[in-house]
Write a protein that holds these residues in place. Structure first.
Motif, short mmCIF file in Angstrom:
data_model
loop_
_atom_site.label_atom_id
_atom_site.label_comp_id
_atom_site.label_asym_id
_atom_site.label_seq_id
_atom_site.Cartn_x
_atom_site.Cartn_y
_atom_site.Cartn_z
N THR A 50 0.88 -1.17 0.00
CA THR A 50 0.00 0.00 0.00
C THR A 50 0.91 1.21 0.00
OG1 THR A 50 -0.07 0.18 2.42
CG2 THR A 50 -1.76 -1.22 1.36
N ALA A 51 0.34 2.40 -0.15
CA ALA A 51 1.17 3.60 -0.07
C ALA A 51 1.94 3.64 1.24
CB ALA A 51 0.29 4.84 -0.21
N LEU A 71 -0.97 7.54 -3.16
CA LEU A 71 -2.27 6.90 -3.29
C LEU A 71 -2.13 5.40 -3.25
CD1 LEU A 71 -3.44 6.58 -6.95
CD2 LEU A 71 -1.31 7.78 -6.44
N ASP A 72 -3.18 4.73 -2.78
CA ASP A 72 -3.26 3.27 -2.90
C ASP A 72 -3.74 2.93 -4.31
OD1 ASP A 72 -2.52 2.96 -0.27
OD2 ASP A 72 -4.48 2.30 0.45
N HIS A 73 -3.01 2.07 -4.99
CA HIS A 73 -3.42 1.66 -6.32
C HIS A 73 -4.71 0.83 -6.26
CE1 HIS A 73 0.05 3.28 -8.21
NE2 HIS A 73 0.89 2.47 -7.60
N GLY A 77 -4.95 -2.14 -0.73
CA GLY A 77 -5.30 -1.33 0.43
C GLY A 77 -6.70 -0.76 0.30
N ARG A 78 -6.78 0.56 0.36
CA ARG A 78 -8.07 1.25 0.25
C ARG A 78 -8.23 1.91 -1.12
NH1 ARG A 78 -6.95 3.95 6.05
NH2 ARG A 78 -4.86 3.39 5.35
N GLU A 193 -2.79 -3.77 7.00
CA GLU A 193 -2.74 -3.09 5.71
C GLU A 193 -3.08 -4.04 4.57
OE1 GLU A 193 -1.67 0.34 4.53
OE2 GLU A 193 -2.72 0.51 6.46
N VAL A 194 -2.41 -5.21 4.53
CA VAL A 194 -2.64 -6.11 3.40
C VAL A 194 -3.99 -6.82 3.50
CG1 VAL A 194 -0.18 -6.47 3.00
CG2 VAL A 194 -1.42 -8.05 4.46
N SER A 195 -4.57 -6.86 4.70
CA SER A 195 -5.88 -7.51 4.84
C SER A 195 -6.97 -6.74 4.10
CB SER A 195 -6.25 -7.64 6.32
OG SER A 195 -6.59 -6.38 6.89
N GLN A 196 -6.67 -5.49 3.72
CA GLN A 196 -7.65 -4.66 3.03
C GLN A 196 -7.62 -4.83 1.51
OE1 GLN A 196 -8.02 -0.59 5.25
NE2 GLN A 196 -5.89 -1.21 5.46
#
Length: 303
Positions: A50-51, A71-73, A77-78, A193-196
């Protein structure tokens, strides 16, 4: 790590918020304003990160000299959620949409690993929007034979399964297989983080990386470019990073003895080097005849 109340403790990161991008969807960004009139840097993270996971060691030091946006790609992430198949070109368009939404006319694109492929596409498709290009631990192609293609073919199959697997089962697979395997080496914050992630999109992103080839058009890039090369990289072979550098006219190389995670593992050395690489692109850019001086003393203070 967790605090005594059991709450996840995260690194010190700048303020973040959701950002609507019209028909494209909603993404998540972090921002630092930087000094008045400072050039803008947009940070593009790597695959499965994530970012925050990619750039948390860099945010505040870069923010002393630049306006910083990360930004999150999509699918990570989100980042944007979409039923469309993941495409790296869409990530490049997302970055431009973020810049438009924030009123940013020009910026330095800083891409790490997968983010480096996105940055290359920005230089190809939106050269008039870039003041500079910084490519970190990345390449112009990632597969050369059947052995190197096999992992990406496997990802394509997993992505196809993920598209038809019920959401609840996908979550269970994520919890029981991926996160459990990573739990021993990652802090609870990183696991969260990666769970998102949308793992269908993340797996498709792996396939897209395997299919990415830019060597035919890299010699046409006109954006001032710096290439940060990790010399002991076990993920993106150093020889491919060097080949990328050699294909871009006028590019400058910045080398560091480290593996693919050097931005985190050797942050005290990496971040000042990244600062120099960004400043170099601005020094060579026609859009910034005068760039705020970053002295060696400030570099040492930033590290």
């Amino acid at each position: 790590m967790t605090d005594p109340r059991g709450e996840i403790q995260a690194p010190d990161v700048p303020p973040g918020r959701e950002l609507e991008l019209g028909d494209r969807g909603t993404t998540f960004i972090r921002e630092l304003p930087g000094p008045p009139g400072a050039p803008t840097v947009i940070l593009l993270h790597g695959w499965t990160a994530t970012a925050d996971l990619n750039w948390f060691t860099c945010y505040h030091i870069l923010g002393q000299f630049f306006r910083v946006v990360a930004l999150d790609h999509r699918g990570h992430g989100r980042g944007i959620r979409s039923k469309r198949r993941f495409r790296l070109a869409d990530c490049a368009d997302d970055a431009i949409a973020v810049a438009d939404a924030l009123g940013i006319e020009r910026f330095v694109a800083v891409g790490y690993s997968m983010g480096g492929t996105v940055a290359q596409l920005l230089a190809r498709d939106y050269p008039d929007r870039l003041d500079g290009l910084v490519l970190c631990s990345t390449a112009g192609w990632f597969t050369t034979n059947s052995r190197t293609k096999l992992p990406f073919i496997t990802m394509a199959g997993l992505a196809a399964v993920a598209r038809i697997t019920p959401a609840q089962l996908r979550e269970r697979i994520t919890d029981q297989v991926y996160l459990q395997r990573k739990a021993r080496q990652w802090e609870p914050w990183a696991i969260h983080e990666v769970s998102q992630h949308d793992w269908r999109a993340v797996l498709e992103a792996g396939q897209a990386i395997g299919a990415f080839v830019s060597r035919d058009w890299l010699p046409a890039i006109t954006t001032p470019t710096s290439v940060v090369i990790t010399m002991n990289d076990r993920i993106v072979p150093t020889r491919r990073q060097i080949a990328l550098f050699l294909l871009i006219p006028g590019a400058e190389a910045y080398r560091i003895d480290g593996d693919h995670d050097t931005v985190v593992a050797l942050a005290d050395d990496y971040v000042p080097l990244l600062l120099r690489a960004i400043r170099s692109t601005l020094d060579r850019s026609n859009s910034h005849s005068a760039v705020t001086e970053i002295s060696s003393e400030n570099d040492r203070a930033g590290s």
